[in-house]
Motif scaffolding. Structure first.
Motif, PDB file in Angstrom:
ATOM      1  N   ILE A   7       0.856  -1.182   0.000  1.00  0.00           N
ATOM      2  CA  ILE A   7       0.000   0.000   0.000  1.00  0.00           C
ATOM      3  C   ILE A   7       0.897   1.239   0.000  1.00  0.00           C
ATOM      4  O   ILE A   7       2.029   1.187   0.497  1.00  0.00           O
ATOM      5  CB  ILE A   7      -0.978  -0.023   1.197  1.00  0.00           C
ATOM      6  CG1 ILE A   7      -2.093   1.000   0.980  1.00  0.00           C
ATOM      7  CG2 ILE A   7      -0.256   0.186   2.521  1.00  0.00           C
ATOM      8  CD1 ILE A   7      -3.315   0.737   1.863  1.00  0.00           C
ATOM      9  N   ALA A   8       0.392   2.316  -0.589  1.00  0.00           N
ATOM     10  CA  ALA A   8       1.191   3.544  -0.702  1.00  0.00           C
ATOM     11  C   ALA A   8       1.571   4.041   0.689  1.00  0.00           C
ATOM     12  O   ALA A   8       0.764   4.033   1.617  1.00  0.00           O
ATOM     13  CB  ALA A   8       0.410   4.609  -1.448  1.00  0.00           C
ATOM     14  N   GLU A   9       2.822   4.499   0.791  1.00  0.00           N
ATOM     15  CA  GLU A   9       3.287   5.034   2.061  1.00  0.00           C
ATOM     16  C   GLU A   9       2.480   6.286   2.402  1.00  0.00           C
ATOM     17  O   GLU A   9       2.108   6.504   3.553  1.00  0.00           O
ATOM     18  CB  GLU A   9       4.776   5.377   1.924  1.00  0.00           C
ATOM     19  CG  GLU A   9       5.522   5.450   3.231  1.00  0.00           C
ATOM     20  CD  GLU A   9       7.017   5.630   2.968  1.00  0.00           C
ATOM     21  OE1 GLU A   9       7.704   4.606   2.809  1.00  0.00           O
ATOM     22  OE2 GLU A   9       7.477   6.777   2.903  1.00  0.00           O
ATOM     23  N   LYS A  10       2.225   7.088   1.388  1.00  0.00           N
ATOM     24  CA  LYS A  10       1.369   8.267   1.555  1.00  0.00           C
ATOM     25  C   LYS A  10       0.204   8.107   0.590  1.00  0.00           C
ATOM     26  O   LYS A  10       0.313   8.519  -0.578  1.00  0.00           O
ATOM     27  CB  LYS A  10       2.156   9.549   1.257  1.00  0.00           C
ATOM     28  CG  LYS A  10       3.280   9.792   2.255  1.00  0.00           C
ATOM     29  CD  LYS A  10       4.153  10.956   1.789  1.00  0.00           C
ATOM     30  CE  LYS A  10       5.347  11.122   2.709  1.00  0.00           C
ATOM     31  NZ  LYS A  10       6.360  12.015   2.131  1.00  0.00           N
ATOM     32  N   PRO A  11      -0.883   7.522   1.051  1.00  0.00           N
ATOM     33  CA  PRO A  11      -1.996   7.194   0.140  1.00  0.00           C
ATOM     34  C   PRO A  11      -2.498   8.398  -0.645  1.00  0.00           C
ATOM     35  O   PRO A  11      -2.942   8.249  -1.786  1.00  0.00           O
ATOM     36  CB  PRO A  11      -3.087   6.673   1.093  1.00  0.00           C
ATOM     37  CG  PRO A  11      -2.337   6.173   2.284  1.00  0.00           C
ATOM     38  CD  PRO A  11      -1.135   7.077   2.425  1.00  0.00           C
ATOM     39  N   CYS A  15      -1.294   6.552  -6.715  1.00  0.00           N
ATOM     40  CA  CYS A  15      -2.267   6.402  -7.782  1.00  0.00           C
ATOM     41  C   CYS A  15      -3.447   5.576  -7.245  1.00  0.00           C
ATOM     42  O   CYS A  15      -3.353   5.012  -6.155  1.00  0.00           O
ATOM     43  CB  CYS A  15      -1.616   5.710  -8.990  1.00  0.00           C
ATOM     44  SG  CYS A  15      -1.102   4.018  -8.664  1.00  0.00           S
ATOM     45  N   PRO A  16      -4.530   5.499  -8.001  1.00  0.00           N
ATOM     46  CA  PRO A  16      -5.695   4.742  -7.504  1.00  0.00           C
ATOM     47  C   PRO A  16      -5.356   3.305  -7.117  1.00  0.00           C
ATOM     48  O   PRO A  16      -6.000   2.723  -6.245  1.00  0.00           O
ATOM     49  CB  PRO A  16      -6.671   4.770  -8.688  1.00  0.00           C
ATOM     50  CG  PRO A  16      -6.282   5.975  -9.466  1.00  0.00           C
ATOM     51  CD  PRO A  16      -4.790   6.120  -9.296  1.00  0.00           C
ATOM     52  N   ARG A  17      -4.357   2.765  -7.759  1.00  0.00           N
ATOM     53  CA  ARG A  17      -3.988   1.373  -7.493  1.00  0.00           C
ATOM     54  C   ARG A  17      -3.360   1.210  -6.112  1.00  0.00           C
ATOM     55  O   ARG A  17      -3.804   0.422  -5.294  1.00  0.00           O
ATOM     56  CB  ARG A  17      -3.006   0.920  -8.580  1.00  0.00           C
ATOM     57  CG  ARG A  17      -2.634  -0.534  -8.509  1.00  0.00           C
ATOM     58  CD  ARG A  17      -3.447  -1.339  -9.482  1.00  0.00           C
ATOM     59  NE  ARG A  17      -3.234  -2.766  -9.244  1.00  0.00           N
ATOM     60  CZ  ARG A  17      -2.336  -3.480  -9.901  1.00  0.00           C
ATOM     61  NH1 ARG A  17      -1.603  -2.941 -10.826  1.00  0.00           N
ATOM     62  NH2 ARG A  17      -2.204  -4.771  -9.644  1.00  0.00           N
ATOM     63  N   CYS A  18      -2.308   1.977  -5.830  1.00  0.00           N
ATOM     64  CA  CYS A  18      -1.587   1.756  -4.591  1.00  0.00           C
ATOM     65  C   CYS A  18      -2.225   2.520  -3.421  1.00  0.00           C
ATOM     66  O   CYS A  18      -1.933   2.247  -2.277  1.00  0.00           O
ATOM     67  CB  CYS A  18      -0.117   2.133  -4.735  1.00  0.00           C
ATOM     68  SG  CYS A  18       0.194   3.851  -5.158  1.00  0.00           S
ATOM     69  N   ARG A  19      -3.097   3.468  -3.734  1.00  0.00           N
ATOM     70  CA  ARG A  19      -3.770   4.205  -2.673  1.00  0.00           C
ATOM     71  C   ARG A  19      -4.616   3.256  -1.827  1.00  0.00           C
ATOM     72  O   ARG A  19      -4.702   3.389  -0.615  1.00  0.00           O
ATOM     73  CB  ARG A  19      -4.686   5.262  -3.302  1.00  0.00           C
ATOM     74  CG  ARG A  19      -5.076   6.384  -2.385  1.00  0.00           C
ATOM     75  CD  ARG A  19      -5.983   7.350  -3.098  1.00  0.00           C
ATOM     76  NE  ARG A  19      -5.334   7.999  -4.228  1.00  0.00           N
ATOM     77  CZ  ARG A  19      -5.973   8.495  -5.297  1.00  0.00           C
ATOM     78  NH1 ARG A  19      -7.281   8.391  -5.387  1.00  0.00           N
ATOM     79  NH2 ARG A  19      -5.295   9.071  -6.269  1.00  0.00           N
ATOM     80  N   LEU A  38       3.341   1.470 -10.941  1.00  0.00           N
ATOM     81  CA  LEU A  38       2.598   2.375 -11.823  1.00  0.00           C
ATOM     82  C   LEU A  38       3.005   3.828 -11.649  1.00  0.00           C
ATOM     83  O   LEU A  38       3.333   4.514 -12.604  1.00  0.00           O
ATOM     84  CB  LEU A  38       1.095   2.227 -11.566  1.00  0.00           C
ATOM     85  CG  LEU A  38       0.476   0.892 -11.979  1.00  0.00           C
ATOM     86  CD1 LEU A  38      -0.988   0.856 -11.601  1.00  0.00           C
ATOM     87  CD2 LEU A  38       0.650   0.662 -13.466  1.00  0.00           C
ATOM     88  N   CYS A  39       3.002   4.316 -10.413  1.00  0.00           N
ATOM     89  CA  CYS A  39       3.247   5.752 -10.220  1.00  0.00           C
ATOM     90  C   CYS A  39       4.608   6.025  -9.584  1.00  0.00           C
ATOM     91  O   CYS A  39       4.995   7.176  -9.431  1.00  0.00           O
ATOM     92  CB  CYS A  39       2.138   6.376  -9.379  1.00  0.00           C
ATOM     93  SG  CYS A  39       2.068   5.735  -7.693  1.00  0.00           S
TER      94      CYS A  39
END
Ligand code: ZN
Length: 83
Positions: A7-11, A15-19, A38-39
């Motif tokens: 998961i994104a460290e900073k959601p 991007c929508p995927r890792c958020r 992706l991002c």
């Protein structure tokens, strides 16, 4: 091949995927993913995947059997009997 959840460290920056987090299958010998494919924002590995059953209690013999393990019991004569 194990599946890891990232998961994104900073959601808010992802991007929508890792958020929302994503699952990735990765060989064990590969280093952990550090950036979203992706991002390219930093991602962190979630150590407790949502789809993995939690093992909180000690594994009993019947649990091991139901999980497909073969339970061997040592007999007095030194041989092993399949239970
Ligand atoms: Zn991303």
């Amino acid at each position: 091949m194990p599946t890891y959840h990232y998961i994104a460290e900073k959601p808010e920056e992802g991007c929508p995927r890792c958020r929302k987090g994503f699952d990735l299958r990765r060989p064990l010998d590969r280093p952990a993913l550090t950036h979203c494919p992706l991002c390219k924002k930093p991602v962190v590995k979630v150590l407790q995947p949502f789809n993995t059953p939690k093992i909180t209690k000690p594994l009993s013999v019947s649990d091991a059997k139901s999980a497909g393990f073969t339970v061997l019991e040592k007999r007095c004569d030194g041989s092993y009997e399949k239970r």
